[in-house]
Write a protein that holds these residues in place. Structure first.
Motif, PDB file in Angstrom:
ATOM      1  N   LEU A  70      41.301  35.953  43.866  1.00 25.90           N
ATOM      2  CA  LEU A  70      41.691  36.817  44.971  1.00 25.90           C
ATOM      3  C   LEU A  70      42.997  36.320  45.576  1.00 25.90           C
ATOM      4  CD1 LEU A  70      38.291  37.321  46.815  1.00 25.90           C
ATOM      5  CD2 LEU A  70      39.466  38.940  45.330  1.00 25.90           C
ATOM      6  N   THR A  71      43.781  37.252  46.079  1.00 22.12           N
ATOM      7  CA  THR A  71      45.039  36.910  46.749  1.00 22.12           C
ATOM      8  C   THR A  71      44.843  37.070  48.250  1.00 22.12           C
ATOM      9  OG1 THR A  71      46.322  37.725  44.862  1.00 22.12           O
ATOM     10  CG2 THR A  71      47.470  37.466  46.971  1.00 22.12           C
ATOM     11  N   PRO A  72      44.813  35.948  48.987  1.00 24.13           N
ATOM     12  CA  PRO A  72      44.568  36.045  50.430  1.00 24.13           C
ATOM     13  C   PRO A  72      45.757  36.647  51.173  1.00 24.13           C
ATOM     14  CG  PRO A  72      45.025  33.781  49.823  1.00 24.13           C
ATOM     15  CD  PRO A  72      44.959  34.554  48.541  1.00 24.13           C
ATOM     16  N   VAL A  73      45.445  37.488  52.144  1.00 21.37           N
ATOM     17  CA  VAL A  73      46.444  38.015  53.072  1.00 21.37           C
ATOM     18  C   VAL A  73      46.369  37.261  54.395  1.00 21.37           C
ATOM     19  CG1 VAL A  73      47.182  40.052  54.371  1.00 21.37           C
ATOM     20  CG2 VAL A  73      46.403  40.298  52.018  1.00 21.37           C
ATOM     21  N   ARG A  74      45.138  37.003  54.826  1.00 22.42           N
ATOM     22  CA  ARG A  74      44.895  36.208  56.030  1.00 22.42           C
ATOM     23  C   ARG A  74      43.650  35.369  55.790  1.00 22.42           C
ATOM     24  NH1 ARG A  74      44.438  40.075  59.339  1.00 22.42           N
ATOM     25  NH2 ARG A  74      42.180  40.247  59.296  1.00 22.42           N
ATOM     26  N   GLN A  75      43.761  34.045  55.883  1.00 22.07           N
ATOM     27  CA  GLN A  75      42.640  33.154  55.587  1.00 22.07           C
ATOM     28  C   GLN A  75      42.710  31.940  56.530  1.00 22.07           C
ATOM     29  OE1 GLN A  75      42.414  31.995  51.486  1.00 22.07           O
ATOM     30  NE2 GLN A  75      40.232  31.568  51.569  1.00 22.07           N
ATOM     31  N   THR A  76      42.528  32.196  57.822  1.00 21.82           N
ATOM     32  CA  THR A  76      42.583  31.139  58.827  1.00 21.82           C
ATOM     33  C   THR A  76      41.369  30.234  58.684  1.00 21.82           C
ATOM     34  OG1 THR A  76      43.696  32.655  60.329  1.00 21.82           O
ATOM     35  CG2 THR A  76      42.750  30.652  61.282  1.00 21.82           C
ATOM     36  N   TRP A 135      38.947  36.933  57.656  1.00 23.62           N
ATOM     37  CA  TRP A 135      39.764  36.846  56.439  1.00 23.62           C
ATOM     38  C   TRP A 135      40.069  38.232  55.877  1.00 23.62           C
ATOM     39  CZ3 TRP A 135      37.262  32.295  53.195  1.00 23.62           C
ATOM     40  CH2 TRP A 135      37.418  31.095  53.909  1.00 23.62           C
ATOM     41  N   ARG A 136      41.152  38.281  55.141  1.00 23.37           N
ATOM     42  CA  ARG A 136      41.529  39.532  54.475  1.00 23.37           C
ATOM     43  C   ARG A 136      42.239  39.192  53.175  1.00 23.37           C
ATOM     44  NH1 ARG A 136      42.282  44.903  55.497  1.00 23.37           N
ATOM     45  NH2 ARG A 136      44.025  45.912  54.430  1.00 23.37           N
ATOM     46  N   PHE A 137      42.016  40.025  52.139  1.00 26.06           N
ATOM     47  CA  PHE A 137      42.589  39.774  50.821  1.00 26.06           C
ATOM     48  C   PHE A 137      43.268  41.045  50.296  1.00 26.06           C
ATOM     49  CE2 PHE A 137      40.491  35.708  50.130  1.00 26.06           C
ATOM     50  CZ  PHE A 137      39.385  35.803  50.984  1.00 26.06           C
ATOM     51  N   GLU A 138      44.110  40.856  49.303  1.00 30.01           N
ATOM     52  CA  GLU A 138      44.631  41.996  48.560  1.00 30.01           C
ATOM     53  C   GLU A 138      43.461  42.625  47.797  1.00 30.01           C
ATOM     54  OE1 GLU A 138      48.727  41.878  49.573  1.00 30.01           O
ATOM     55  OE2 GLU A 138      47.510  43.360  48.514  1.00 30.01           O
ATOM     56  N   PRO A 139      43.330  43.958  47.783  1.00 33.64           N
ATOM     57  CA  PRO A 139      42.218  44.580  47.058  1.00 33.64           C
ATOM     58  C   PRO A 139      42.231  44.208  45.574  1.00 33.64           C
ATOM     59  CG  PRO A 139      43.331  46.170  48.476  1.00 33.64           C
ATOM     60  CD  PRO A 139      44.184  44.946  48.463  1.00 33.64           C
ATOM     61  N   VAL A 140      41.057  44.079  45.001  1.00 33.14           N
ATOM     62  CA  VAL A 140      40.927  43.835  43.558  1.00 33.14           C
ATOM     63  C   VAL A 140      41.118  45.177  42.838  1.00 33.14           C
ATOM     64  CG1 VAL A 140      39.369  43.109  41.718  1.00 33.14           C
ATOM     65  CG2 VAL A 140      39.393  41.877  43.898  1.00 33.14           C
ATOM     66  N   ILE A 141      41.979  45.198  41.858  1.00 32.14           N
ATOM     67  CA  ILE A 141      42.291  46.435  41.126  1.00 32.14           C
ATOM     68  C   ILE A 141      41.649  46.378  39.754  1.00 32.14           C
ATOM     69  CG2 ILE A 141      44.105  47.943  40.262  1.00 32.14           C
ATOM     70  CD1 ILE A 141      44.008  47.701  43.311  1.00 32.14           C
ATOM     71  N   GLU A 142      40.926  47.421  39.418  1.00 32.43           N
ATOM     72  CA  GLU A 142      40.315  47.528  38.092  1.00 32.43           C
ATOM     73  C   GLU A 142      40.547  48.941  37.567  1.00 32.43           C
ATOM     74  OE1 GLU A 142      35.789  47.639  36.832  1.00 32.43           O
ATOM     75  OE2 GLU A 142      36.422  45.570  37.209  1.00 32.43           O
ATOM     76  N   ARG A 143      41.170  49.035  36.420  1.00 32.93           N
ATOM     77  CA  ARG A 143      41.499  50.327  35.801  1.00 32.93           C
ATOM     78  C   ARG A 143      42.309  51.194  36.753  1.00 32.93           C
ATOM     79  NH1 ARG A 143      36.310  52.802  32.820  1.00 32.93           N
ATOM     80  NH2 ARG A 143      37.973  54.135  31.992  1.00 32.93           N
ATOM     81  N   GLY A 144      43.217  50.539  37.485  1.00 38.25           N
ATOM     82  CA  GLY A 144      44.127  51.254  38.354  1.00 38.25           C
ATOM     83  C   GLY A 144      43.576  51.643  39.708  1.00 38.25           C
ATOM     84  N   ARG A 145      42.324  51.226  40.039  1.00 35.61           N
ATOM     85  CA  ARG A 145      41.733  51.633  41.313  1.00 35.61           C
ATOM     86  C   ARG A 145      41.174  50.407  42.027  1.00 35.61           C
ATOM     87  NH1 ARG A 145      38.471  57.233  40.515  1.00 35.61           N
ATOM     88  NH2 ARG A 145      39.009  57.361  42.716  1.00 35.61           N
TER      89      ARG A 145
END
Length: 465
Positions: free
Chosen positions: A383-389, A441-451
């Protein structure tokens, strides 16, 4: 006696000096404890389980003795005591501080954090369809700030979504019961129009109203093919009342002329009549008997050029696909897939069926996530964190105590954290601090098959004393 008194005097001075040093040490200890609560403590990199290590300073016991109300509020917020327990939570202390000094910047900032927390919980409630809870949280914010735009939006949106959801369910039920345009005041068309009056951009209502029109046109056409002109005209009048420019209306007059010129046998005419009745009754495919698909196939075995039978089969295929779309919009996945199977068997457009299957699978995944159903845990390392205090070391934890909290949480298709679950039985003070931090916390959404897709993630938060 004078010597005794003189000898005692230095002793009194030393005792006073010792008392002064002890007092200063106590003040310094409180300030140091407060600094530890407010500062961001060093965090180790996450391991395969997403471990976060929070380091405390040895030999420091964090207490609320001597703290101001805003400081107590900060400590309660860090411990996860946001709005409870009564009179010992962050909201209570911040409001207490502001009641004493409206210009207290620390209390103002803390209160803003509490409002953000309440609104985040309200959005979570909307995500799960708990509209009453969403309004309740928004009401708490509006009690503090009556002009809070986000809170007003949440309250209005929750009311609107609850009403729209109820109307869509009612419209689907009326549609399934064949009550397309009648009786007045209680039919699918009027109910979908009510949804559009509340939410003009609602795709489900627009699709539903289109489905009503298409089915009414199909009923009119099937009645016309069966030679029942009066019944066909009644259907057409209902269609025109909804959409005077509905596709298919202009072709019905020509179909009537073609019917009059046809030379089909009496057996074929009887089958077409029976097929039209089955089509109108929504008996499209086996195992329903008699059903429109089988009857139209029989006609084509006798007259392969029968325009009525060919058009009838198109209506069967279109009806099955159309019903699948309607069921998909109401999130009835089992019925959607059953209709898509039937549509495929009837020879419907393969690309359209495949597209609807993919959409159904995606919506099922979202529904499973809302219900807490996941096939596996997604590695947090991907996962790519956007906010992870990182969480703060709990103020209630004894000095030098270490421990860890294993959590499972859902990262939604928008990247938000929802449905935090504590695994095992950690100490309460570690558990509250870990959950309070992870909630933000907040992350970049996980993308699978373009969604974007929701995933379930395992996280371990470790506190070291």
């Amino acid at each position: 006696m004078s010597q005794t008194a003189a000898a005692a005097t230095p002793g009194v001075g030393r005792i006073g000096d010792s008392f002064g040093i002890a007092s200063w040490l106590a003040v310094i200890a409180v300030l140091l404890a407060w600094w530890l609560v407010k500062s961001e403590l060093p965090v180790d990199p996450a391991d395969a389980l997403g471990t976060t290590r929070v380091l405390s300073t040895p030999m420091v016991q964090i207490t609320t003795d001597g703290m101001s109300s805003s400081q107590r509020g900060d400590a309660a917020f860090a411990a996860g005591d946001i709005v409870s327990p009564p009179e010992d939570n962050a909201l209570f202390y911040y409001r207490e501080a502001l009641a004493a000094d409206a210009a207290d910047e620390a209390a103002q900032q803390g209160l803003s954090q509490v409002l953000a927390y309440l609104l985040n919980e309200a959005e979570t409630a909307i995500f799960h369809g708990d509209y009453d809870q969403a309004r309740s949280n928004a009401a708490m914010v509006l009690d503090i700030d009556p002009n809070h735009a986000h809170a007003r939006d949440v309250s209005t949106r929750a009311t609107r979504l609850q009403r729209v959801e109820a109307l869509l369910n009612q419209a689907v039920a009326l549609y399934a019961a064949g009550r397309l345009t009648e009786p007045a005041g209680e039919n699918a068309a009027e109910t979908y129009r009510q949804v559009l009056a509340i939410d003009p951009g609602n795709d489900a209502a627009r699709q539903g109203l289109d489905s009503v029109v298409q089915r009414a046109v199909a009923n009119a056409e099937s009645a016309l093919f069966a030679g029942n002109v009066d019944q066909a005209k009644a259907h057409l009048q209902r269609v025109k009342a909804i959409d005077p420019n509905a596709p298919g209306l202009s072709s019905l007059e020509q179909a009537e002329r073609n019917l009059q010129a046809s030379e089909e046998t009496e057996q074929v005419r009887a089958w077409l009549t029976e097929a039209a009745e089955a089509l109108e009754a929504d008996r499209l495919m086996p195992p329903a008997s008699p059903n429109a698909f089988t009857l139209y196939q029989r006609v084509l075995q006798i007259d392969a050029e029968s325009a009525a039978a060919r058009r009838g089969l198109e209506l069967v295929r279109g009806g099955l696909v159309d019903r699948a779309r309607t069921l998909l919009s109401s999130n009835d996945m089992a019925a959607t897939l059953a209709h898509l199977d039937a549509a495929q068997q009837a020879g419907a457009n393969a690309a359209i069926v495949a597209e609807l299957r993919e959409e159904a699978a995606y919506r099922q995944r979202l529904l499973d996530a809302q219900a807490g159903r996941f096939d596996s845990l997604y590695p947090i390392s991907q996962l790519t964190p956007v906010r992870q205090t990182p969480p703060a070391y709990p103020r209630t934890a004894p000095t030098g105590v270490s421990g860890s909290v294993d959590l499972q949480l859902t990262v939604t298709e928008t990247g938000d954290v929802r449905d935090i679950e504590v695994v095992g039985t950690p100490r309460d003070y570690f558990q509250r601090a870990a959950v309070a931090a992870v909630r933000g916390w907040r992350f970049e959404p996980v993308i699978e098959r373009g969604r974007p897709i929701p995933v379930r993630v395992a996280v371990r938060v470790t506190f070291e004393g």
